[in-house]
Design a protein around this motif. Structure first.
Motif, PDB file in Angstrom:
ATOM      1  N   ALA A  81      19.090  43.559  43.090  1.00  0.00           N
ATOM      2  CA  ALA A  81      18.487  42.381  42.046  1.00  0.00           C
ATOM      3  C   ALA A  81      19.224  42.278  41.008  1.00  0.00           C
ATOM      4  O   ALA A  81      19.409  41.150  40.711  1.00  0.00           O
ATOM      5  N   ILE A  82      19.658  43.373  40.516  1.00  0.00           N
ATOM      6  CA  ILE A  82      20.205  43.404  39.189  1.00  0.00           C
ATOM      7  C   ILE A  82      21.706  42.642  39.475  1.00  0.00           C
ATOM      8  O   ILE A  82      22.284  41.804  38.899  1.00  0.00           O
ATOM      9  N   LEU A  83      22.460  43.030  40.655  1.00  0.00           N
ATOM     10  CA  LEU A  83      23.839  42.709  40.911  1.00  0.00           C
ATOM     11  C   LEU A  83      23.758  41.216  41.218  1.00  0.00           C
ATOM     12  O   LEU A  83      24.437  40.342  40.817  1.00  0.00           O
ATOM     13  N   SER A  84      22.754  40.799  42.165  1.00  0.00           N
ATOM     14  CA  SER A  84      22.630  39.128  42.340  1.00  0.00           C
ATOM     15  C   SER A  84      22.374  38.398  41.078  1.00  0.00           C
ATOM     16  O   SER A  84      22.883  37.364  40.966  1.00  0.00           O
TER      17      SER A  84
ATOM     18  N   GLY B 268      40.741  39.359  38.743  1.00  0.00           N
ATOM     19  CA  GLY B 268      39.537  39.541  38.346  1.00  0.00           C
ATOM     20  C   GLY B 268      39.102  41.137  38.726  1.00  0.00           C
ATOM     21  O   GLY B 268      37.962  41.522  38.176  1.00  0.00           O
ATOM     22  N   MET B 269      39.585  41.575  39.840  1.00  0.00           N
ATOM     23  CA  MET B 269      39.079  42.922  40.141  1.00  0.00           C
ATOM     24  C   MET B 269      39.557  43.999  39.254  1.00  0.00           C
ATOM     25  O   MET B 269      39.249  45.279  39.439  1.00  0.00           O
ATOM     26  N   LEU B 270      40.563  43.752  38.696  1.00  0.00           N
ATOM     27  CA  LEU B 270      41.452  44.849  37.649  1.00  0.00           C
ATOM     28  C   LEU B 270      40.251  45.169  36.563  1.00  0.00           C
ATOM     29  O   LEU B 270      39.658  44.048  36.235  1.00  0.00           O
ATOM     30  N   PRO B 271      40.375  46.211  36.016  1.00  0.00           N
ATOM     31  CA  PRO B 271      39.520  46.743  34.880  1.00  0.00           C
ATOM     32  C   PRO B 271      40.193  46.152  33.616  1.00  0.00           C
ATOM     33  O   PRO B 271      40.662  46.723  32.735  1.00  0.00           O
ATOM     34  N   TRP B 272      40.140  44.757  33.321  1.00  0.00           N
ATOM     35  CA  TRP B 272      40.858  44.088  32.189  1.00  0.00           C
ATOM     36  C   TRP B 272      39.713  43.581  31.305  1.00  0.00           C
ATOM     37  O   TRP B 272      40.179  43.315  30.187  1.00  0.00           O
ATOM     38  N   ASN B 273      38.448  43.678  31.634  1.00  0.00           N
ATOM     39  CA  ASN B 273      37.529  43.337  30.462  1.00  0.00           C
ATOM     40  C   ASN B 273      36.454  44.101  30.873  1.00  0.00           C
ATOM     41  O   ASN B 273      36.186  44.924  31.824  1.00  0.00           O
ATOM     42  N   LEU B 274      35.426  44.099  29.768  1.00  0.00           N
ATOM     43  CA  LEU B 274      34.288  44.748  29.848  1.00  0.00           C
ATOM     44  C   LEU B 274      33.000  43.817  29.953  1.00  0.00           C
ATOM     45  O   LEU B 274      33.068  42.491  29.784  1.00  0.00           O
ATOM     46  N   GLU B 275      31.939  44.192  30.603  1.00  0.00           N
ATOM     47  CA  GLU B 275      30.756  43.444  30.757  1.00  0.00           C
ATOM     48  C   GLU B 275      30.104  43.228  29.424  1.00  0.00           C
ATOM     49  O   GLU B 275      29.935  44.193  28.901  1.00  0.00           O
ATOM     50  N   PRO B 276      30.121  41.964  28.985  1.00  0.00           N
ATOM     51  CA  PRO B 276      29.725  41.773  27.597  1.00  0.00           C
ATOM     52  C   PRO B 276      28.313  42.175  27.432  1.00  0.00           C
ATOM     53  O   PRO B 276      28.225  42.634  26.281  1.00  0.00           O
ATOM     54  N   GLU B 277      27.430  42.172  28.193  1.00  0.00           N
ATOM     55  CA  GLU B 277      26.174  42.606  27.958  1.00  0.00           C
ATOM     56  C   GLU B 277      26.060  44.264  27.577  1.00  0.00           C
ATOM     57  O   GLU B 277      25.151  44.712  26.902  1.00  0.00           O
TER      58      GLU B 277
ATOM     59  N   MET C  77      26.330  48.509  39.026  1.00  0.00           N
ATOM     60  CA  MET C  77      25.955  47.109  39.601  1.00  0.00           C
ATOM     61  C   MET C  77      26.381  45.768  38.683  1.00  0.00           C
ATOM     62  O   MET C  77      26.727  44.888  39.281  1.00  0.00           O
ATOM     63  N   ARG C  78      26.036  46.185  37.263  1.00  0.00           N
ATOM     64  CA  ARG C  78      26.275  45.072  36.500  1.00  0.00           C
ATOM     65  C   ARG C  78      28.040  44.824  36.476  1.00  0.00           C
ATOM     66  O   ARG C  78      28.532  43.702  36.384  1.00  0.00           O
ATOM     67  N   THR C  79      28.735  46.075  36.414  1.00  0.00           N
ATOM     68  CA  THR C  79      30.211  45.807  36.556  1.00  0.00           C
ATOM     69  C   THR C  79      30.544  45.349  37.919  1.00  0.00           C
ATOM     70  O   THR C  79      31.621  44.158  37.816  1.00  0.00           O
ATOM     71  N   LEU C  80      30.149  45.625  38.843  1.00  0.00           N
ATOM     72  CA  LEU C  80      30.289  45.036  40.195  1.00  0.00           C
ATOM     73  C   LEU C  80      30.181  43.502  40.226  1.00  0.00           C
ATOM     74  O   LEU C  80      30.930  42.703  40.654  1.00  0.00           O
TER      75      LEU C  80
ATOM     76  N   THR D 175      36.377  50.586  35.068  1.00  0.00           N
ATOM     77  CA  THR D 175      35.671  49.875  34.076  1.00  0.00           C
ATOM     78  C   THR D 175      34.534  50.571  33.266  1.00  0.00           C
ATOM     79  O   THR D 175      34.292  50.562  32.391  1.00  0.00           O
ATOM     80  N   MET D 176      34.002  51.491  34.368  1.00  0.00           N
ATOM     81  CA  MET D 176      32.731  52.132  34.103  1.00  0.00           C
ATOM     82  C   MET D 176      32.923  53.110  33.029  1.00  0.00           C
ATOM     83  O   MET D 176      32.318  53.286  31.995  1.00  0.00           O
ATOM     84  N   LEU D 177      34.212  53.760  33.014  1.00  0.00           N
ATOM     85  CA  LEU D 177      34.598  54.894  32.329  1.00  0.00           C
ATOM     86  C   LEU D 177      34.785  54.178  30.830  1.00  0.00           C
ATOM     87  O   LEU D 177      34.489  54.913  29.916  1.00  0.00           O
ATOM     88  N   VAL D 178      35.332  52.872  30.739  1.00  0.00           N
ATOM     89  CA  VAL D 178      35.450  52.239  29.542  1.00  0.00           C
ATOM     90  C   VAL D 178      33.949  52.206  28.732  1.00  0.00           C
ATOM     91  O   VAL D 178      33.941  52.327  27.634  1.00  0.00           O
ATOM     92  N   HIS D 179      33.099  51.692  29.984  1.00  0.00           N
ATOM     93  CA  HIS D 179      31.991  51.166  29.147  1.00  0.00           C
ATOM     94  C   HIS D 179      31.325  52.717  28.741  1.00  0.00           C
ATOM     95  O   HIS D 179      30.496  52.635  27.683  1.00  0.00           O
ATOM     96  N   VAL D 180      31.384  53.639  29.377  1.00  0.00           N
ATOM     97  CA  VAL D 180      30.605  55.132  29.087  1.00  0.00           C
ATOM     98  C   VAL D 180      31.356  55.338  27.705  1.00  0.00           C
ATOM     99  O   VAL D 180      30.630  56.007  26.761  1.00  0.00           O
ATOM    100  N   SER D 181      32.908  55.077  27.467  1.00  0.00           N
ATOM    101  CA  SER D 181      33.352  55.400  26.475  1.00  0.00           C
ATOM    102  C   SER D 181      32.675  54.620  25.099  1.00  0.00           C
ATOM    103  O   SER D 181      32.730  55.497  24.048  1.00  0.00           O
TER     104      SER D 181
END
Lengths: 328, 271
Positions: B6-9, B70-79, B105-108, B167-173
């Motif tokens: 649900a979150i993904l979609s 777009g598949m590369l970890p070049w940006n972060l999920e703004p939320e 899921m948000r990252t995906l 990307t998740m590693l950067v999010h976690v950082s």
């Protein structure tokens, strides 16, 4: 069995400190200094199913920390905490599906989504069966009058509208326990009353246990049978509103509306304030009864109207805080 | 699975709305693709040694890379960024879901939304329009064969998983640094060089090859693109694919471990 058991809960934070000025900033690059803040210093209480408890205290007293521990967000340093038979932080995922949480200063709705889509999403997150979800959603929508708001993106809602939606969002999965952290912050009078009525009804008709933190003493007086006062990380008092009043020495107020603007004085009462012909006196009912004081004053002055009341709850609590400060 | 899907979609649908950004991205990537082909073409024209990759394969490599940027970890999920900064992580924790899976899921959603907005137009332009122009030599070629196409799809799924894990590693950082400006600028540069996004990896000096093979970034671009072009096939392709999948799993495990530690030291800003 108690729904919430909290025993000797302690939580400390390490806060990095920086000395003021450029020198301090440079020194901070080399060595960080830390200070330990004791947010909770041995908190105890128990809450039974169906209670509506006000949890009050000045800023930084440890209210939000307590709520965050109870809702599984923070892990305490020591102490015991059991809610609905779970240790909140240890069994977080299973535990939080049985509680509702509203933080007044934040929204749990999706900023860009229409309200109804946020609700749909939450029902999926909480794994509410579609049939049950429709029923509880429709009921909340009608009780909180949300029908006209459902298709509006959350960012366009006013604060009062948003709070009503947030309340509904926290209850879609029909939790038996609801934490409200300053739900009335920033609301106008009408919204405040609507929120208050809803909380009361929820507690009375559905038997939902509610723990409410607030700075608004009207909320407390209107809603809570029991009030827990916290200051500097410890519980100052825990009891009914009347107990709380009684703790701050027996004190009453006599308010007089005089016919003429004249000075008033009495050996057993003290003038607290006066504006025009209205005079407010403070007296100790153990020293002088209300009837005695009234008959003495009405004999000396022409009085148009009078009434006796308890000191407002803000003052009672402010005095508790002040006592605490003096002891510290 | 229901909460995560649900979150993904929901997030995917929300991110699809950024049309202006997508249009700007398509234009940039299209021209950037031309520039890279022209530069590499100049090198090929001037070189007198036998190149490790045919020019046509390089062209395809470049176009696919542009399409799948777009598949590369070049940006972060703004939320997620905003949530950590403003302390709303607390809200994620009052939900009955696993935080790492939720953020994954948000990252995906972020990766698939930005990829699907850009990939289709770029593939259409480079693969179906360019062949009819005088620049036919610079067109995107079809997959080397049916087997290559199938394997490429698998490699793309792995690349997506790997990109999200990074990307998740950067999010976690963010839980330690609050502001994502540091790592989120370093990681994309590392990624674009070591994944083959700047220069196809086979064109790197031989001494660097062992290093490039050992790093996780190759699975993002180099492996799927060379599989498509038929430059990586058979056992070699499967080995590369397995390596990338192992990296994805390892990075997910690392991210999970770090996120759990981060949550334990969580101080919700503002008491």
């Amino acid at each position: 069995m108690s729904q919430i058991v909290v025993e000797d809960l302690v939580k400390t934070y390490r806060v990095a400190e920086r000395r003021p000025g450029l020198g301090g900033a440079i020194r901070g690059l080399v060595r960080r200094e830390h200070r330990t803040v004791r947010a909770l210093d041995g908190v105890d209480f128990r809450i039974e199913p169906g209670e509506l408890v006000g949890y009050v205290g000045p800023n930084g007293a440890g209210k939000s920390t307590t709520i965050k521990i109870l809702s599984g967000i923070l892990v305490p340093d020591s102490g015991r905490c059991e809610v609905l038979g779970h240790v909140p932080w240890r069994d977080r995922v299973r535990y939080v599906s049985g509680i509702g949480v509203v933080f007044g200063q934040r929204t749990q709705l999706w900023w860009d989504l229409p309200v109804i889509e946020s609700f749909d999403l939450l029902s999926a997150i909480y794994r509410v069966e579609p049939e049950r979800y429709r029923r509880s959603r429709d009921e909340l929508v009608s009780r909180l009058a949300l029908e006209p708001l459902l298709d509006i993106p959350v960012r366009q809602l006013s604060l009062g509208q948003r709070m009503r939606c947030d309340l509904a969002a926290s209850l879609l999965h029909e939790p038996p326990l609801l934490f409200l952290d300053e739900p009335s912050i920033g609301l106008d009078a009408v919204s405040k009353l609507a929120v208050r009525d809803f909380i009361r009804e929820l507690n009375e008709t559905r038997g939902v246990t509610v723990i409410l933190t607030t700075h608004d003493m009207d909320d407390i007086e209107a809603l809570c049978r029991r009030v827990i006062v916290i200051g500097r990380g410890t519980i100052l008092t825990d009891g009914t509103l009347d107990d709380l009043r009684a703790r701050t020495r027996g004190e009453r107020r006599l308010i007089l509306d005089l016919v003429e603007d004249e000075p008033v004085s009495d050996r057993d009462a003290e003038v607290v304030s006066r504006s025009g012909t209205r005079v407010e006196l403070r007296f100790d009912p153990a020293r002088v009864t209300a009837t005695e004081l009234i008959s003495r004053l009405t004999a000396r002055h022409a009085v148009r109207d009078l009434f006796v009341e308890n000191p407002p709850i803000e003052e009672v609590i402010a005095r508790l805080y002040a006592d605490e400060d003096r002891e510290a | 699975m229901r909460p995560y899907l649900a979150i993904l979609s929901a997030r995917y649908r929300m991110l699809l709305q950024y049309r202006a950004a997508a249009l700007a991205g398509i234009t940039t990537q299209f021209f950037w693709g031309f520039i890279r082909i022209m530069i590499l073409g100049a090198f090929y024209a001037a070189s007198d040694v036998d190149p490790p990759m045919a020019f046509a394969a390089v062209v395809t490599y470049v176009w696919l890379g542009q399409a799948l940027l777009g598949m590369l970890p070049w940006n972060l999920e703004p939320e997620i960024e905003a949530m950590v900064r403003e302390g709303n992580v607390a809200f994620e924790l009052v939900r009955p879901v696993d935080l790492y899976s939720l953020w994954y899921m948000r990252t995906l959603a972020l990766r698939t939304a930005s990829t699907s907005l850009r990939a289709v137009p770029i593939v259409l332009l480079a693969g179906f329009v360019l062949p009819w122009t005088p620049l036919a030599d610079w067109a995107l070629a079809a997959p080397a064969g049916l087997a290559a196409a199938g394997l490429w799809m698998l490699a793309t799924v792995v690349a997506m998983a790997l990109g999200c894990a990074l990307t998740m590693l950067v999010h976690v950082s963010l839980m330690w640094t609050i502001s994502g400006d540091g790592l989120s600028r370093v990681v994309p540069s590392l990624v674009s060089v070591f994944s083959g996004m700047v220069v196809p990896l086979p064109l790197f000096p031989d001494v660097l090859q062992p290093l490039l093979h050992a790093l996780p970034f190759r699975g993002l671009v180099d492996v799927p693109l060379r599989i498509w072009a038929g430059h990586l096939e058979g056992a070699e392709a499967w080995t590369a694919l397995g390596g990338a999948a192992l990296w994805a799993l390892a990075l997910v495990a690392l991210g999970r471990f770090l996120l759990a530690r981060g949550c334990r030291r969580l101080v919700v800003q503002g008491g």
